[in-house]
Design an enzyme around this catalytic site. Structure first.
Site, PDB file in Angstrom:
ATOM      1  N   MET A 253     -21.474 -25.323  22.274  1.00 16.96           N
ATOM      2  CA  MET A 253     -21.775 -26.294  21.223  1.00 16.96           C
ATOM      3  C   MET A 253     -22.692 -27.394  21.745  1.00 16.96           C
ATOM      4  SD  MET A 253     -20.529 -24.871  18.697  1.00 16.96           S
ATOM      5  CE  MET A 253     -21.145 -26.108  17.597  1.00 16.96           C
ATOM      6  N   GLU A 254     -22.510 -27.785  22.987  1.00 16.85           N
ATOM      7  CA  GLU A 254     -23.372 -28.802  23.579  1.00 16.85           C
ATOM      8  C   GLU A 254     -24.800 -28.277  23.721  1.00 16.85           C
ATOM      9  OE1 GLU A 254     -19.308 -30.004  23.981  1.00 16.85           O
ATOM     10  OE2 GLU A 254     -20.268 -28.090  24.383  1.00 16.85           O
TER      11      GLU A 254
ATOM     12  N   ASP B 145     -39.150 -35.307  13.459  1.00 18.99           N
ATOM     13  CA  ASP B 145     -39.224 -36.716  13.087  1.00 18.99           C
ATOM     14  C   ASP B 145     -40.514 -37.362  13.587  1.00 18.99           C
ATOM     15  OD1 ASP B 145     -38.207 -39.250  12.058  1.00 18.99           O
ATOM     16  OD2 ASP B 145     -37.900 -39.786  14.162  1.00 18.99           O
TER      17      ASP B 145
ATOM     18  N   LEU C 222     -14.073 -30.971  15.936  1.00 21.42           N
ATOM     19  CA  LEU C 222     -13.020 -30.433  16.791  1.00 21.42           C
ATOM     20  C   LEU C 222     -13.482 -30.084  18.201  1.00 21.42           C
ATOM     21  CD1 LEU C 222     -11.208 -28.277  14.096  1.00 21.42           C
ATOM     22  CD2 LEU C 222     -10.640 -30.583  14.871  1.00 21.42           C
ATOM     23  N   CYS C 223     -14.681 -30.515  18.573  1.00 21.57           N
ATOM     24  CA  CYS C 223     -15.169 -30.294  19.936  1.00 21.57           C
ATOM     25  C   CYS C 223     -14.475 -31.250  20.896  1.00 21.57           C
ATOM     26  CB  CYS C 223     -16.671 -30.521  20.005  1.00 21.57           C
ATOM     27  SG  CYS C 223     -17.647 -29.174  19.359  1.00 21.57           S
ATOM     28  N   HIS C 224     -14.174 -30.738  22.078  1.00 22.02           N
ATOM     29  CA  HIS C 224     -13.589 -31.579  23.116  1.00 22.02           C
ATOM     30  C   HIS C 224     -14.672 -32.447  23.751  1.00 22.02           C
ATOM     31  CE1 HIS C 224     -10.650 -28.302  22.839  1.00 22.02           C
ATOM     32  NE2 HIS C 224      -9.774 -29.185  23.275  1.00 22.02           N
TER      33      HIS C 224
END
Length: 166
Positions: free
Chosen positions: A121-122, A136, A83-85
């Protein structure tokens, strides 16, 4: 402002009146400068820490690869989190601080834009993917590494103004 105060004052905006998942409509929100910083760290054994900090890891400069991965991740956040823009980020920065005493790499990100929604969020995604990339690239040398403490440090802009983690 404490976590409980924030929860008490703000409704869950990603749910509609029927309780269904909903992308928030930001159409009427003002365009403002918005910035967020986030941080996390990866704990590793001393031998692995020494390999990557002296540039002797056989995979090369793991920090350069993790930095690019973090920047790309921030740009792809809306593809990863439902739901992130999608945002037109104007700045993404990923930095590494070496904690020699504890064999930790501290990863910090900054995301910035002028827009209608925040960039927390970014910033979190940039830190998360940079840490995962370090894992990794080093997992053959140290499969017991641990990623910890991913959190938002600051946010600024928009209606809520400035916020800093305690």
């Amino acid at each position: 402002m404490t976590d409980s105060t924030v929860t008490d004052q703000v409704a869950l905006s990603h749910l509609n009146q029927q309780g269904e998942a909903n992308m928030v409509d930001v159409t009427e929100k003002a365009m403002t400068s918005r910035t967020a910083t986030a941080q996390g760290f990866i704990k590793m054994n001393r031998a692995t820490f020494d390999l990557i900090t002296t540039g002797k890891h056989k995979k090369g400069d793991v920090f350069a690869v993790a930095r690019i991965a973090g920047i790309q991740a921030a740009k792809k956040c809306s593809d990863l989190i439902p739901l992130c823009h999608p945002l037109m980020l104007s700045k993404v920065q990923v930095d590494f601080t070496l904690d020699n005493e504890n064999s930790h790499v501290i990863v910090t990100s900054l995301c910035r834009l002028t827009g209608q929604t925040g960039v927390e969020m970014e910033a979190l995604t940039a830190v998360s993917v940079a840490c995962l990339t370090l894992f990794d690239m080093c997992k053959a040398a140290d499969p017991a590494m641990e990623i910890h403490g991913i959190k938002v440090l600051t946010k600024a802009g928009g209606k809520s103004g400035q916020w800093h983690a305690n």
